[in-house]
Design a protein around this motif. Structure first.
Motif, PDB file in Angstrom:
ATOM      1  N   THR A 176       0.811  -1.214   0.000  1.00  0.00           N
ATOM      2  CA  THR A 176       0.000   0.000   0.000  1.00  0.00           C
ATOM      3  C   THR A 176       0.848   1.268   0.000  1.00  0.00           C
ATOM      4  O   THR A 176       0.292   2.371   0.046  1.00  0.00           O
ATOM      5  N   ASP A 177       2.168   1.142  -0.032  1.00  0.00           N
ATOM      6  CA  ASP A 177       3.029   2.314  -0.109  1.00  0.00           C
ATOM      7  C   ASP A 177       2.905   2.958  -1.485  1.00  0.00           C
ATOM      8  O   ASP A 177       2.745   2.267  -2.500  1.00  0.00           O
ATOM      9  N   ARG A 178       3.016   4.285  -1.546  1.00  0.00           N
ATOM     10  CA  ARG A 178       2.822   5.007  -2.799  1.00  0.00           C
ATOM     11  C   ARG A 178       3.893   4.683  -3.828  1.00  0.00           C
ATOM     12  O   ARG A 178       3.672   4.855  -5.024  1.00  0.00           O
ATOM     13  N   GLU A 179       5.061   4.220  -3.383  1.00  0.00           N
ATOM     14  CA  GLU A 179       6.140   3.905  -4.300  1.00  0.00           C
ATOM     15  C   GLU A 179       6.141   2.439  -4.734  1.00  0.00           C
ATOM     16  O   GLU A 179       7.016   2.029  -5.484  1.00  0.00           O
ATOM     17  N   GLN A 180       5.188   1.666  -4.254  1.00  0.00           N
ATOM     18  CA  GLN A 180       5.177   0.233  -4.527  1.00  0.00           C
ATOM     19  C   GLN A 180       4.173  -0.094  -5.628  1.00  0.00           C
ATOM     20  O   GLN A 180       3.068   0.438  -5.663  1.00  0.00           O
ATOM     21  N   SER A 181       4.578  -0.977  -6.519  1.00  0.00           N
ATOM     22  CA  SER A 181       3.689  -1.473  -7.578  1.00  0.00           C
ATOM     23  C   SER A 181       3.928  -2.964  -7.744  1.00  0.00           C
ATOM     24  O   SER A 181       5.027  -3.458  -7.484  1.00  0.00           O
ATOM     25  N   ILE A 182       2.901  -3.664  -8.173  1.00  0.00           N
ATOM     26  CA  ILE A 182       2.986  -5.113  -8.300  1.00  0.00           C
ATOM     27  C   ILE A 182       2.132  -5.570  -9.480  1.00  0.00           C
ATOM     28  O   ILE A 182       0.953  -5.207  -9.566  1.00  0.00           O
ATOM     29  N   PRO A 183       2.690  -6.346 -10.398  1.00  0.00           N
ATOM     30  CA  PRO A 183       1.884  -6.877 -11.506  1.00  0.00           C
ATOM     31  C   PRO A 183       0.882  -7.913 -10.993  1.00  0.00           C
ATOM     32  O   PRO A 183       1.236  -8.802 -10.220  1.00  0.00           O
ATOM     33  N   VAL A 184      -0.363  -7.770 -11.417  1.00  0.00           N
ATOM     34  CA  VAL A 184      -1.426  -8.661 -10.958  1.00  0.00           C
ATOM     35  C   VAL A 184      -2.199  -9.198 -12.155  1.00  0.00           C
ATOM     36  O   VAL A 184      -2.073  -8.710 -13.282  1.00  0.00           O
ATOM     37  N   MET A 185      -3.007 -10.201 -11.866  1.00  0.00           N
ATOM     38  CA  MET A 185      -3.855 -10.808 -12.882  1.00  0.00           C
ATOM     39  C   MET A 185      -5.234 -11.037 -12.284  1.00  0.00           C
ATOM     40  O   MET A 185      -5.359 -11.499 -11.141  1.00  0.00           O
ATOM     41  N   ASN A 186      -6.245 -10.702 -13.041  1.00  0.00           N
ATOM     42  CA  ASN A 186      -7.623 -10.933 -12.633  1.00  0.00           C
ATOM     43  C   ASN A 186      -7.943 -12.410 -12.844  1.00  0.00           C
ATOM     44  O   ASN A 186      -7.919 -12.914 -13.968  1.00  0.00           O
ATOM     45  N   THR A 187      -8.245 -13.124 -11.758  1.00  0.00           N
ATOM     46  CA  THR A 187      -8.477 -14.561 -11.871  1.00  0.00           C
ATOM     47  C   THR A 187      -9.749 -14.890 -12.627  1.00  0.00           C
ATOM     48  O   THR A 187      -9.900 -16.010 -13.123  1.00  0.00           O
ATOM     49  N   ARG A 188     -10.675 -13.948 -12.722  1.00  0.00           N
ATOM     50  CA  ARG A 188     -11.923 -14.214 -13.443  1.00  0.00           C
ATOM     51  C   ARG A 188     -11.754 -14.074 -14.947  1.00  0.00           C
ATOM     52  O   ARG A 188     -12.289 -14.879 -15.722  1.00  0.00           O
ATOM     53  N   THR A 189     -11.005 -13.061 -15.358  1.00  0.00           N
ATOM     54  CA  THR A 189     -10.865 -12.796 -16.793  1.00  0.00           C
ATOM     55  C   THR A 189      -9.486 -13.142 -17.342  1.00  0.00           C
ATOM     56  O   THR A 189      -9.316 -13.255 -18.551  1.00  0.00           O
ATOM     57  N   GLY A 190      -8.491 -13.256 -16.459  1.00  0.00           N
ATOM     58  CA  GLY A 190      -7.133 -13.513 -16.926  1.00  0.00           C
ATOM     59  C   GLY A 190      -6.406 -12.275 -17.412  1.00  0.00           C
ATOM     60  O   GLY A 190      -5.281 -12.383 -17.915  1.00  0.00           O
ATOM     61  N   ALA A 191      -7.013 -11.092 -17.282  1.00  0.00           N
ATOM     62  CA  ALA A 191      -6.381  -9.859 -17.745  1.00  0.00           C
ATOM     63  C   ALA A 191      -5.298  -9.437 -16.771  1.00  0.00           C
ATOM     64  O   ALA A 191      -5.467  -9.515 -15.551  1.00  0.00           O
ATOM     65  N   ARG A 192      -4.195  -8.965 -17.323  1.00  0.00           N
ATOM     66  CA  ARG A 192      -3.073  -8.507 -16.513  1.00  0.00           C
ATOM     67  C   ARG A 192      -3.104  -6.989 -16.372  1.00  0.00           C
ATOM     68  O   ARG A 192      -3.532  -6.280 -17.275  1.00  0.00           O
TER      69      ARG A 192
END
Length: 308
Positions: free
Chosen positions: A184-200
């Motif tokens: 939740t830090d403003r400088e943090q980012s993380i690649p994610v994937m939607n498990t329902r649609t598979g969209a990244r």
């Protein structure tokens, strides 16, 4: 009886001594003298100690009913709290058991398909347990300090998870402790994937504003197929986080006609505000073979792609 022989002095009840004002002045002066003498010479300290020692059993007995009532109230309060925690733990255990059975079946099918297609096995992510010592002193960041460091083999960039999902990433390593930046830090980012649609997509920390302590999916099209309740997991394409770790759930989707992008807010799955025991994983990049280096051809020139 002759009158001259009678005692004409007033009875003791009516006898008057010094006036009340005189008594007040004398006793006030005496009290003032005793206070000054006690402050300077501690003359009543032994008397206080003796009186306190003598009266301690009486005080102890007098406090027993009060302490008994207080302990009884705390006992029943802790009992209710323990029962509520146990009920929540049983529900979560049942859900985890059901999910574990499904994961075991899916893992078996995945292994068979990979063997059939001759694909390499997924990378494992070994880790070690750690405990959160305290929050970082900087009020403008979201960081915690854990009790593992270089002496225990912690590497910079290592993912950190708790029992619910991704908590953050190790951003600074000391000999005996490490600094973990929360997702939740403003400088943090993380690649994610939607498990329902598979969209990244990419989730960014959003520690300020009306959605403090949440995540935000940025650069998502206004017509993107995202709904509240969608589960986001790590995509595994960044070489840091293993794929499939829970990151958060979509909480709110704002689609505006004046903007081509949607505002998507997510709630983290991990206990970012109350984690105590965490797991530090090895970065995925440490298990990937290094990229091959192009060797120069004869004459010191590197051949171009598509030409011999």
């Amino acid at each position: 009886m002759p009158l001259g022989t009678l005692d004409r002095s007033p009875p003791p009840f009516f006898k008057q001594g010094p006036s009340a004002l005189s008594k007040l002045m004398v006793f006030s002066a005496l009290a003032l003298f005793l206070m000054v003498a006690d402050t300077r010479f501690k003359i009543t300290q032994p008397l206080r100690a003796t009186v306190g020692t003598v009266l301690y059993p009486v005080q102890w007995l007098a406090l027993r009913p009060v302490l008994a009532l207080r302990n009884a109230g705390e006992y029943f309060e802790s009992l209710r709290s323990a029962q509520a925690i146990e009920a929540a733990a049983r529900v979560k255990l049942a859900q985890q058991s059901q999910r574990a059975n499904q994961v075991e079946q899916l893992s078996l099918e995945n292994a068979r398909l990979r063997k059939l297609l001759e694909l390499r096995d997924r990378l494992s992510a070994p880790g070690q347990a750690a405990e959160v010592l305290y929050d970082a002193a900087d009020p403008y960041t979201r960081k915690v300090i854990i009790d593992k460091g270089m002496a225990q083999g912690v590497q910079e960039g290592s993912p950190v998870i708790d029992e619910s999902g991704v908590l953050g990433q190790v951003t600074r390593v000391h000999p005996l402790i490490s600094e973990v930046t929360l997702i939740t830090d403003r400088e943090q980012s993380i690649p994610v994937m939607n498990t329902r649609t598979g969209a990244r997509s990419v989730a960014f920390g959003d520690p300020s504003g009306a959605h403090a302590g949440a995540l935000e999916l940025r650069f998502m099209a206004g017509n993107a197929d995202v709904q509240p309740g969608d589960l986001l997991t790590t995509s595994g394409v960044d070489g840091v986080y293993p794929a499939g770790l829970p990151v958060g759930k979509v909480d709110k989707v704002e689609r505006r006609a004046d903007s081509g992008f949607a505002r998507i807010y997510c709630l983290p799955q991990a206990l970012v505000d109350g984690a105590q025991h965490v797991m530090v994983l090895k970065p995925v990049s440490a298990q990937i073979p290094p990229r091959p280096v192009d060797t120069p051809a004869a004459g010191g020139k590197v051949p171009k792609k598509g030409h011999p």
